[in-house]
Scaffold this motif. Sequence first.
Motif: not given
Length: 461
Positions: A56-60, A81-84, A86-92
């Motif tokens: 998944a990405k964003g709203a897809t 804030v959407g699937h994956q 990128p900014l939150v994923l980086d923090i994860l």
Amino acid sequence: MSKSNDSFDDLHFPDAPSIKVTPPGPKAKDLLARQARLDSRAVIYPLSLPTAWESAKGATLRDVDGNLYVDLYAGISVVNVGHQNPLVLDILMKQASRLVHALDFPMEPRIKLIEKLVEIAPGKMKNNSKVFFGSPSGGDAVEASLKLARVFSKKPGVVAFEGGYHGQCIGALSVTSKRSYRTGMPCSIPVVRAPYAYCYRCPLGKEYPDCAAGCVEFIDRLFRDPESGLVDVGAMIVEPIQGESGIVIPPDEFLQGLRRICDENSVVLILDEIQAGFGRTGKMWACEHSGITPDIITMAKALGGIGLPNSGIMYRKELDVWEPATYVGTFRGNVLACACGLAGIEYMESKKVLEHAATLGKGVLSRLKDMEKDSKIVGEVRGRGLMLGVEFVEDKKTKKPLTEGATKIQRKCFERGIVGMKAGHFANVFRFLPPLVITKELMDKAVTIFEEVVKEVGRST
């Protein structure tokens, strides 16, 4: 509808929706069969949307057969804030490289999230609150809220509402209204159930504006009348917008009246913001639309930022009367979820996600309202921000629910690349709960397909 926020354009899979193989495709069928053999019979979502997701990405979303879909449910209001993202994923990833599990010892992400939550709290709770993280599910947050209210008030009784959904734990089930969830289960707390201001199907048989005032008056009488049977009520729990009951949005005066009743009777007001909070309605908290301040807010779903499980409650400092170990749990405030929750909130603030959700939601609501005028099966369209519902009926005059028709609409939308969930008292409401970063272009595509499907089903009904 509003112009798209350009900063969201690259978050999604391009070319969605795109159906290459009629779903469920062969790979999805294989996974569904393997699940059916060994997974619990309690599994529900694949029954209405038979598929298996690959990414998944964003709203897809992409299924295992390569089909692309527009996501109109966001994991039930989880990935706001959407699937994956990128900014939150980086923090994860950065936090996962340091430490994953830390009980409730202080860590920078946990403390920063608490500080941020207190900073963005609604009304009089702003900078005057405490936060308690529970175990991962929203039901656990509800359990914690009920326990704290009882410890504080020293009264066991709770007022809950028709149509309310608060989770599957025993205490949460006690205040949940759906019969099929509660049949055969013990009620662990004394509950009095009151009518919710569902004005389209007024429980008192009135018309708005008398509907909302009538529900408040009904509850007022329970407290005033010595023969009402109401005894030792210490808490009232209510959703500012009922999600599972079909995006039921009460008039502002309903919640304002509940606040007054709680104040007059020394009752702790708990607002369940698990589905409606964190920007879903175009404001950080749904209760802000009514201008009221609760005593306790329950939080989960989007609290985990990018889909990580976390739950908790935020409450006025005056309620912080329980002792250490009054409520314990191994996974309270998982540090990964806290880091991502903070990143999600900061992303919403920096990218003006709430403003985007409010503006885009108004455009979608207007378009769906036009459809309501033209369609014989659309009974009512309701919405705030990107929390919208379309209720289907067989006849607009009688309002007889169109349950099978709503199921057809959900399935036909799915076959054309639009993923949405039903809800409602009679499972006749289609919900729009997309990630808040969905673009105007994607939403336009989704609404167009939805309108076409509704016309098709309407012609055959």
